[in-house]
Design a protein around this motif. Structure first.
Motif, mmCIF file in Angstrom:
data_model
loop_
_atom_site.group_PDB
_atom_site.id
_atom_site.type_symbol
_atom_site.label_atom_id
_atom_site.label_comp_id
_atom_site.label_asym_id
_atom_site.label_seq_id
_atom_site.Cartn_x
_atom_site.Cartn_y
_atom_site.Cartn_z
ATOM 1 N N PRO A 1 53.841 -28.659 -17.044
ATOM 2 C CA PRO A 1 53.988 -28.731 -18.513
ATOM 3 C C PRO A 1 52.952 -27.891 -19.256
ATOM 4 O O PRO A 1 53.270 -27.262 -20.271
ATOM 5 C CB PRO A 1 53.830 -30.229 -18.809
ATOM 6 N N GLN A 2 51.726 -27.901 -18.775
ATOM 7 C CA GLN A 2 50.680 -27.109 -19.436
ATOM 8 C C GLN A 2 50.905 -25.608 -19.209
ATOM 9 O O GLN A 2 50.729 -24.788 -20.111
ATOM 10 C CB GLN A 2 49.295 -27.510 -18.923
ATOM 11 N N ALA A 3 51.318 -25.238 -17.986
ATOM 12 C CA ALA A 3 51.565 -23.825 -17.700
ATOM 13 C C ALA A 3 52.709 -23.290 -18.559
ATOM 14 O O ALA A 3 52.700 -22.124 -18.976
ATOM 15 C CB ALA A 3 51.901 -23.647 -16.220
ATOM 16 N N ALA A 4 53.706 -24.140 -18.846
ATOM 17 C CA ALA A 4 54.868 -23.702 -19.621
ATOM 18 C C ALA A 4 54.517 -23.330 -21.049
ATOM 19 O O ALA A 4 55.288 -22.643 -21.730
ATOM 20 C CB ALA A 4 55.934 -24.786 -19.610
ATOM 21 N N GLN A 5 53.354 -23.765 -21.528
ATOM 22 C CA GLN A 5 52.962 -23.440 -22.891
ATOM 23 C C GLN A 5 52.717 -21.947 -23.095
ATOM 24 O O GLN A 5 52.715 -21.465 -24.227
ATOM 25 C CB GLN A 5 51.709 -24.236 -23.277
ATOM 26 N N SER A 6 52.515 -21.218 -22.006
ATOM 27 C CA SER A 6 52.272 -19.777 -22.119
ATOM 28 C C SER A 6 53.562 -18.995 -22.318
ATOM 29 O O SER A 6 53.521 -17.806 -22.674
ATOM 30 C CB SER A 6 51.552 -19.268 -20.870
#
Length: 1001
Positions: free
Chosen positions: A758-763
């Protein structure tokens, strides 16, 4: 019907004979001598100024000219290597004219800058020119290669047969920003929109001159001449008659080739004849055959697993992507996690129906999970099928193509003078060849041909011409698709109906099974430490990858075997792109170009002291025809036709022989884009007759190419689509979001570093479409041309370009199914080679692009007519840092390049000459769609600096009317490349003998 036919013949015959009745019987005879030796000069051109009437001297230096122009009249006498003369004559029967050898510099006459003849010294913009003498003395294998010695010129060598001329940055292997005209005909391959070198140009024997105009030339030559113009003029059969021929042979040597040293053969012949100075014809042919330079760069540009060009190899990087290795398609092991995860809850017997091997892995995972209390999905994700990219084992370029290349050119023309002021021309140029080319892919251009056919009426102050260019692709194919197609032929990459029989699943499950075996062995030795067992499998990843590749590669077609050759023949004979597993590599292109244009010079109607005025216009049509293999189809299943038209006017005024002011404007319209105006303003100030300072402003523009507009081609690296809005609808950009490639790269890097999904998808950044318009440039230029004491010639310029709507490439990624941030797992398909599509298309830069540069050239005539010269050029992209990340500008140019030369055409009138040229260019970043996009984004695609020495020695043999020439290019033999993925160029050494029955000295 017969009566109508007879009437038509009578009308045609009357029209052809009327001009002859109007001829007066003004007859002038005489002889032309060399001023020093008083020897007769043969083949000297004598024309009546302001007309097309003229003749040449015979083998005794004599001439006879009959004209309808009333006397007194002005004769223009010219010959290569001699100073031209003008003299007023009456009805005379024995005019004696002496010509002096031309030793002064800067005396050339050019037409490219203003579309009218003018001194190169007073040209309103920068112009370079090479004539017959320069070609003869150039230390280059061909006249086309000699362009590389001009200041500011870069050339991209894709093959011995194919070089692209580039100037002022924004270079490419097939340069669509430089227009190449052959006798007024746009020499581009209409389906490619760039000139394929000189493969369908003209024979060296038929070249009269070549002019190069760097910078925008749209104001007079229309769209696409945004970076430069190459104008090649052939010999008029009235002025250049007789038989000429050449034979050239030698060797090519490069250490990276399959056979380092091989011979090459080159020969040509030309014959021209005039009858009564009314009818003339010429024919010429040339042929060259050789073993080509080879592209053998095996450095790894597959960066998904953290490797670089410096350390990645097939042995240590499972996702290896060799630059000149083809068929190495890739996928991520994690893409098969979902397959395993979906099967985990199923009974073993049901799993075994899908795949017995997979059933064993699933059973082992479930048993391991129960024993270690580590969740089964964690074992699969971290160890058995980790986030690692793997690629298929590809084939080297030398294993996929035959490097024997050739080129045949046939040229012919018939000229008929209807009267002293009107000449009709029918001309045909046809060329075919086999060569290599680097574009979005590496291409093997086999049996490729281009025919150009022209009809023209030309007067002393106007022309009307119509021509067509017919492109035929022959048996050409894309090398990357060939490599991938051969791999698919023996084992599909992914077949959902037979997972274990597909290459990637077989690799993945072999890897997972091996990892599971290591874990079980570790647990048997130490059952209390399950994490250590997982780490043991991780530590053996290299051995696991090796074993998995060996298993997946079983049965691989090996080069040279019958199975390999059969698969290669099938794939290269099947139209691209095909569908998996039946890929095709052959591209079909029968695109035609139709063009009509005119120009009128009002010089005879207006007082030249008041103003010089010319007007012109053109209409052009591209008829796309690729059988649906390259270009998209419309709603009726047909390929598109693209219409363009334009017109221009130019006015010039000279004030007291000191100041020349020129203004021109052009309007062009393409069916898919708004009309464009291209103005140009220039001034040339002449001081002390030999010092010329010039300043100019002009606007150029470039209509997107046929491929930029309508391409729809799936390549191994991406699907290339047109930039027109209809393609965004065709591929559902609105309903299935697309993301910028650089943000997907950041997403994958974050996952590689262990960041939660989920955090990686913010990029991830969704791409927002923008309007696409023709590219425009505003160019400001200052220049100087001067001749100091008739010995030192200096030519210098500075330019500044401001691009509006600059055109570059945008690359986006789309998942096989709509991916959303609401379902993080669906985003994993964006990093899987088999679960995503990469699209590449042309867009306008959101900011202005600015570049600038300068060049200085100087030639100094030493005593004895020895000539020493040099030039240096600088080009820079001024605001690269302000461009969006990942925006590809194609600014492929060294900051600095220079040439140094020393030579003498005729040492002490001995007929012995020589020339030596040293060339050097800086290293630079190469941006292209052929390079792995990751490599470009990481600034890895750099072309190293190199220097090259060319030299030649020549000897005139008057008794044979021939010139013997011995020389070499890159004589020191150090390999160099000029573009990413292109062949390495070695040394070329040759000897040639050129015969010309009208040769004077």
């Amino acid at each position: 019907m017969r009566k109508s036919y007879r009437r038509l013949l009578l009308v045609v015959g009357f029209c052809l004979t009327v001009p002859a009745w109007g001829w007066a019987q003004t007859k002038i005879t005489g002889s032309i001598l060399e001023s020093g030796s008083k020897n007769p000069l043969i083949g000297v051109s004598i024309t009546v100024k302001g007309t097309v009437a003229g003749t040449i001297t015979d083998t005794k230096g004599r001439f006879s000219l009959t004209t309808a122009i009333p006397t007194p009249l002005t004769l223009v006498v010219s010959s290569v290597g001699f100073q031209p003369r003008e003299l007023v004559v009456d009805n005379q029967t024995d005019v004696k004219i002496e010509l002096e050898e031309q030793v002064m510099l800067g005396q050339e006459v050019v037409v490219s800058a203003s579309r009218v003849e003018e001194s190169v010294m007073k040209s309103p913009v920068t112009v370079e020119k090479i004539d017959i003498r320069a070609i003869q003395s150039a230390p280059a294998a061909t006249f086309y290669d000699a362009l590389l010695n001009l200041k500011g010129v870069d050339m991209s060598t894709q093959s011995l047969m194919f070089r692209s001329v580039n100037v002022r940055g924004f270079s490419a292997n097939g340069n669509t920003r430089v227009v190449q005209l052959v006798d007024g005909m746009d020499n581009q391959a209409p389906g490619l929109n760039f000139s394929v070198g000189n493969i369908a140009g003209m024979s060296e024997l038929d070249v009269e001159s070549v002019e190069l105009l760097p910078g925008a030339a749209s104001a007079l030559y229309g769209p696409n001449a945004i970076n430069g113009l190459v104008l090649m003029n052939s010999k008029n059969p009235f002025q250049f008659q007789g038989l000429s021929a050449y034979a050239k042979t030698g060797i090519m040597s490069a250490s990276n080739r399959s056979k380092a040293t091989t011979p090459f053969y080159d020969a040509g012949i030309r014959f021209a004849k005039a009858f009564n100075n009314r009818l003339a014809f010429k024919i010429s042919a040339s042929y060259i055959s050789a073993d080509d330079w080879q592209a053998s760069d095996q450095r790894d540009q597959g960066f998904a697993n953290g490797f670089t060009l410096a350390n990645g190899t097939r042995q240590n990087n499972p996702g290896y992507d060799g630059i000149n290795i083809y068929g190495d398609a890739s996928a991520n092991l994690s893409a098969f996690q979902s397959t395993v995860a979906q099967l985990l809850p199923l009974p073993p017997a049901q799993i075994a129906l899908v795949s017995p091997e997979l059933a064993q892995i699933i059973a082992g995972v479930n048993q391991l999970s129960s024993a270690t209390k580590i969740p089964a999905t964690q074992i699969v994700n971290e160890v058995l099928l980790p986030n690692v990219t793997v690629s298929r084992t590809g084939y080297a370029e030398s294993e996929l193509v035959n490097y024997k290349v050739n080129s045949l050119k046939l040229n012919g023309a018939v000229h008929y003078r209807l009267n002293d002021n009107l000449e009709a021309i029918l001309q045909a140029n046809w060329g075919t060849g086999t060569t290599g080319y680097t574009g979005q892919d590496r291409y093997y251009i086999k049996g490729f041909s281009i025919g150009q056919y022209k009809a023209e009426l030309r007067g002393s102050n106007f022309f009307v011409r119509a021509y067509t260019t017919q492109e035929r692709s022959g048996d050409s194919f894309a090398i990357s698709l060939l490599g991938q197609g051969i791999n698919e032929a023996w084992k599909p990459s992914l077949d959902q109906s037979n997972l274990i029989g597909s290459w990637f699943p077989q690799y993945a499950f072999t890897y997972a099974g091996g990892a599971l075996q290591i874990i079980n062995q570790a647990l048997a030795a130490n059952p209390t430490d399950p994490q250590a067992a997982l780490n043991a499998a991780k530590n053996q990843s290299n051995a696991l990858h090796t074993a998995a590749r060996a298993a997946a590669d079983q049965g691989r077609f090996l080069p040279g075997t019958a199975a390999f050759e059969q698969a290669a023949a099938t794939v290269s004979g099947r139209s691209l792109p095909g569908t998996l597993p039946n890929l095709g590599a052959k591209f079909l292109d029968r695109t035609n170009l139709y063009h009509g244009e005119f120009m009128y010079n009002f010089g005879k109607l207006l007082d030249p002291a008041t103003v010089e005025l010319i007007v012109g216009g053109n209409f052009r049509q591209y008829a796309l025809n690729s059988g649906g293999t390259i270009f998209a189809l419309d709603e009726n299943g047909d390929e598109y036709k693209i219409n363009e038209y334009g017109g221009y006017a130019q006015a010039a005024k000279t004030v007291a022989d000191l100041l020349k002011l020129t203004a021109s404007v052009r309007y062009d319209k393409n069916v898919n884009f708004k009309g464009q105006f291209s103005p140009r303003l220039s001034a040339v100030l002449t001081l002390a007759k030999v010092h010329n300072v010039r300043a100019s402003f002009q606007r150029g523009f470039r209509i997107p190419t046929t491929q930029s507009q309508y391409i729809d081609l799936n390549t191994p690296t991406s699907r290339l689509i047109g930039g027109l809005p209809q393609f965004r609808d065709r591929y559902n950009f609105g309903t299935n979001p697309v993301y910028t490639l650089e943000s997907v790269r950041d997403f994958g890097d974050a996952l590689q570093k262990g960041v939660a999904l989920p955090q990686a998808a913010q990029s991830l950044q969704r791409y927002q479409p923008r309007q696409w318009d023709p590219e425009r440039v505003e160019t400001y230029e200052l220049g100087y041309k001067g001749l100091v004491k008739n010995r030192l010639f200096i030519d210098a310029y500075y330019y500044y370009n401001r691009f509006l709507n600059f055109e570059g490439a945008q690359v986006v990624v789309q998942g096989a199914q709509p991916a959303t941030s609401a379902d993080p797992n669906s985003l994993l398909q964006l990093i899987g080679g088999t679960t995503r599509t990469i699209y590449s298309f042309y867009v306008n830069a959101p900011v202005q692009v600015k570049n600038h540069g300068w060049a200085v050239g100087a030639d100094y005539r030493l005593p004895g007519n020895f000539l020493i010269g040099g030039n240096v050029a600088f080009n820079d992209l001024a605001n690269r840092g302000s461009l969006p990340t990942g925006f590809v500008t194609f600014f492929n140019s060294p900051k600095y390049r220079y040439n140094l030369s020393f030579g003498n055409r005729n040492i002490r009138n001995s007929g012995l000459g020589f020339n030596v040229v040293f060339r050097h260019q800086d290293g630079f970043l190469w941006e292209s769609s052929f390079a792995n996009t990751e490599a470009t984004l990481r600034q890895q695609t750099r072309i190293p600096a190199f220097g090259s020495l060319d030299a030649q020695v020549s000897k005139r043999i008057p008794g044979l009317k021939s010139i013997l020439k011995i020389g070499g290019t890159n004589v020191l033999g150090k390999l160099y490349t000029q573009a990413w993925g292109n062949p390495s160029v070695g040394g070329m050494y040759y000897v040639s003998l050129t015969f010309d029955e009208l040769m004077n000295r």
